[in-house]
Write a protein that holds these residues in place. Structure first.
Motif, PDB file in Angstrom:
ATOM      1  N   UNK A  89      -4.943 -13.207 -23.828  1.00  0.00           N
ATOM      2  CA  UNK A  89      -6.298 -13.863 -22.964  1.00  0.00           C
ATOM      3  C   UNK A  89      -6.445 -15.186 -23.688  1.00  0.00           C
ATOM      4  N   UNK A  90      -6.422 -16.156 -22.774  1.00  0.00           N
ATOM      5  CA  UNK A  90      -6.930 -17.544 -23.092  1.00  0.00           C
ATOM      6  C   UNK A  90      -8.425 -17.736 -23.728  1.00  0.00           C
ATOM      7  N   UNK A  91      -8.780 -18.044 -24.720  1.00  0.00           N
ATOM      8  CA  UNK A  91     -10.188 -17.957 -25.022  1.00  0.00           C
ATOM      9  C   UNK A  91     -11.072 -19.103 -24.391  1.00  0.00           C
ATOM     10  N   UNK A  92     -10.399 -20.108 -23.937  1.00  0.00           N
ATOM     11  CA  UNK A  92     -11.237 -21.133 -23.013  1.00  0.00           C
ATOM     12  C   UNK A  92     -11.644 -20.601 -21.815  1.00  0.00           C
ATOM     13  N   UNK A  93     -10.574 -20.207 -21.032  1.00  0.00           N
ATOM     14  CA  UNK A  93     -10.878 -19.809 -19.614  1.00  0.00           C
ATOM     15  C   UNK A  93     -11.074 -18.357 -19.484  1.00  0.00           C
ATOM     16  N   UNK A  94     -10.924 -17.622 -20.614  1.00  0.00           N
ATOM     17  CA  UNK A  94     -10.988 -16.091 -20.373  1.00  0.00           C
ATOM     18  C   UNK A  94     -10.230 -15.621 -19.501  1.00  0.00           C
ATOM     19  N   UNK A  95      -8.908 -16.044 -19.251  1.00  0.00           N
ATOM     20  CA  UNK A  95      -7.884 -15.749 -18.422  1.00  0.00           C
ATOM     21  C   UNK A  95      -6.754 -15.079 -18.723  1.00  0.00           C
ATOM     22  N   UNK A  96      -6.008 -14.110 -18.499  1.00  0.00           N
ATOM     23  CA  UNK A  96      -5.080 -13.295 -18.895  1.00  0.00           C
ATOM     24  C   UNK A  96      -3.770 -13.902 -18.691  1.00  0.00           C
ATOM     25  N   UNK A  97      -2.960 -14.289 -19.504  1.00  0.00           N
ATOM     26  CA  UNK A  97      -1.715 -15.089 -19.324  1.00  0.00           C
ATOM     27  C   UNK A  97      -0.412 -14.353 -19.613  1.00  0.00           C
ATOM     28  N   UNK A  98       0.401 -14.036 -18.725  1.00  0.00           N
ATOM     29  CA  UNK A  98       1.886 -13.539 -19.116  1.00  0.00           C
ATOM     30  C   UNK A  98       2.871 -14.458 -19.354  1.00  0.00           C
ATOM     31  N   UNK A  99       3.724 -14.461 -20.371  1.00  0.00           N
ATOM     32  CA  UNK A  99       4.514 -15.569 -21.145  1.00  0.00           C
ATOM     33  C   UNK A  99       5.835 -14.845 -21.587  1.00  0.00           C
ATOM     34  N   UNK A 100       6.715 -15.553 -21.271  1.00  0.00           N
ATOM     35  CA  UNK A 100       8.224 -15.256 -21.772  1.00  0.00           C
ATOM     36  C   UNK A 100       8.074 -15.535 -23.444  1.00  0.00           C
ATOM     37  N   UNK A 101       8.649 -14.640 -24.352  1.00  0.00           N
ATOM     38  CA  UNK A 101       8.887 -14.751 -25.781  1.00  0.00           C
ATOM     39  C   UNK A 101       9.498 -16.122 -25.939  1.00  0.00           C
ATOM     40  N   UNK A 102      10.544 -16.392 -25.232  1.00  0.00           N
ATOM     41  CA  UNK A 102      11.604 -17.374 -25.286  1.00  0.00           C
ATOM     42  C   UNK A 102      10.677 -18.600 -25.384  1.00  0.00           C
ATOM     43  N   UNK A 103       9.617 -18.850 -24.530  1.00  0.00           N
ATOM     44  CA  UNK A 103       8.753 -20.175 -24.520  1.00  0.00           C
ATOM     45  C   UNK A 103       7.945 -20.409 -25.937  1.00  0.00           C
ATOM     46  N   UNK A 104       7.881 -19.251 -26.440  1.00  0.00           N
ATOM     47  CA  UNK A 104       6.865 -19.403 -27.685  1.00  0.00           C
ATOM     48  C   UNK A 104       7.554 -20.218 -28.589  1.00  0.00           C
ATOM     49  N   UNK A 105       6.980 -21.140 -29.264  1.00  0.00           N
ATOM     50  CA  UNK A 105       7.309 -22.102 -30.515  1.00  0.00           C
ATOM     51  C   UNK A 105       6.844 -21.405 -31.660  1.00  0.00           C
ATOM     52  N   UNK A 106       5.561 -21.416 -31.533  1.00  0.00           N
ATOM     53  CA  UNK A 106       4.766 -20.940 -32.886  1.00  0.00           C
ATOM     54  C   UNK A 106       3.350 -20.054 -32.707  1.00  0.00           C
ATOM     55  N   UNK A 107       3.089 -19.290 -33.573  1.00  0.00           N
ATOM     56  CA  UNK A 107       1.989 -18.453 -33.675  1.00  0.00           C
ATOM     57  C   UNK A 107       1.325 -18.393 -34.993  1.00  0.00           C
ATOM     58  N   UNK A 108      -0.054 -18.946 -34.980  1.00  0.00           N
ATOM     59  CA  UNK A 108      -0.512 -18.876 -36.277  1.00  0.00           C
ATOM     60  C   UNK A 108      -2.124 -18.494 -36.124  1.00  0.00           C
ATOM     61  N   UNK A 109      -2.562 -17.499 -37.262  1.00  0.00           N
ATOM     62  CA  UNK A 109      -3.996 -17.080 -37.249  1.00  0.00           C
ATOM     63  C   UNK A 109      -4.967 -18.207 -37.394  1.00  0.00           C
ATOM     64  N   UNK A 110      -5.859 -18.171 -36.622  1.00  0.00           N
ATOM     65  CA  UNK A 110      -7.046 -19.109 -36.585  1.00  0.00           C
ATOM     66  C   UNK A 110      -7.692 -18.656 -37.920  1.00  0.00           C
ATOM     67  N   UNK A 111      -8.143 -19.676 -38.654  1.00  0.00           N
ATOM     68  CA  UNK A 111      -8.948 -19.377 -40.081  1.00  0.00           C
ATOM     69  C   UNK A 111     -10.544 -19.511 -39.775  1.00  0.00           C
TER      70      UNK A 111
END
Length: 111
Positions: A89-111
């Motif tokens: 769920x996109x924080x800015x738009x509050x929109x649900x997004x489905x995506x392929x794992x192959x498109x993902x480059x990085x995931x980091x927790x917000x501090x």
């Protein structure tokens, strides 16, 4: 004297075409090839996704789409490692997004 189809001078008639061409040149300059991830990087991304799913913590997601790297913030809603998909769920738009794992480059927790 006969009018031979004299055309009126239009100095800015080609501006929209030039603007469009210039926009395409700028867009092509910002294009990059898709980054290659190692097995370790993909494994770390998978662990972070699963942890974010269970803890409901907000994350920075960087993904590759349309020849560009895009970063968004959101909350992971679903991960299907076997199917190669995840939902956030996109924080800015509050929109649900489905995506392929192959498109993902990085995931980091917000501090």
């Amino acid at each position: 004297m006969q009018n031979r189809g004299m055309k009126k001078w239009r100095p800015f008639a080609t501006m929209p075409e030039q603007y469009k061409g210039l926009q395409e040149v700028i867009k092509k300059q910002s294009e990059i090839p898709q980054p290659f991830l190692t097995e370790d990087q993909m494994e770390q991304i998978n662990f972070t996704l699963i942890e974010a799913l269970h803890t409901h913590k907000k994350v920075y997601l960087t993904y590759y789409k349309h020849r560009q790297c895009i970063t968004e913030t959101g909350v992971i809603q679903f991960v299907d490692s076997l199917g190669g998909l995840f939902v956030f769920i996109d924080e800015g738009c509050k929109q649900t997004n489905k995506m392929r794992l192959s498109e993902l480059i990085d995931v980091r927790f917000m501090e």
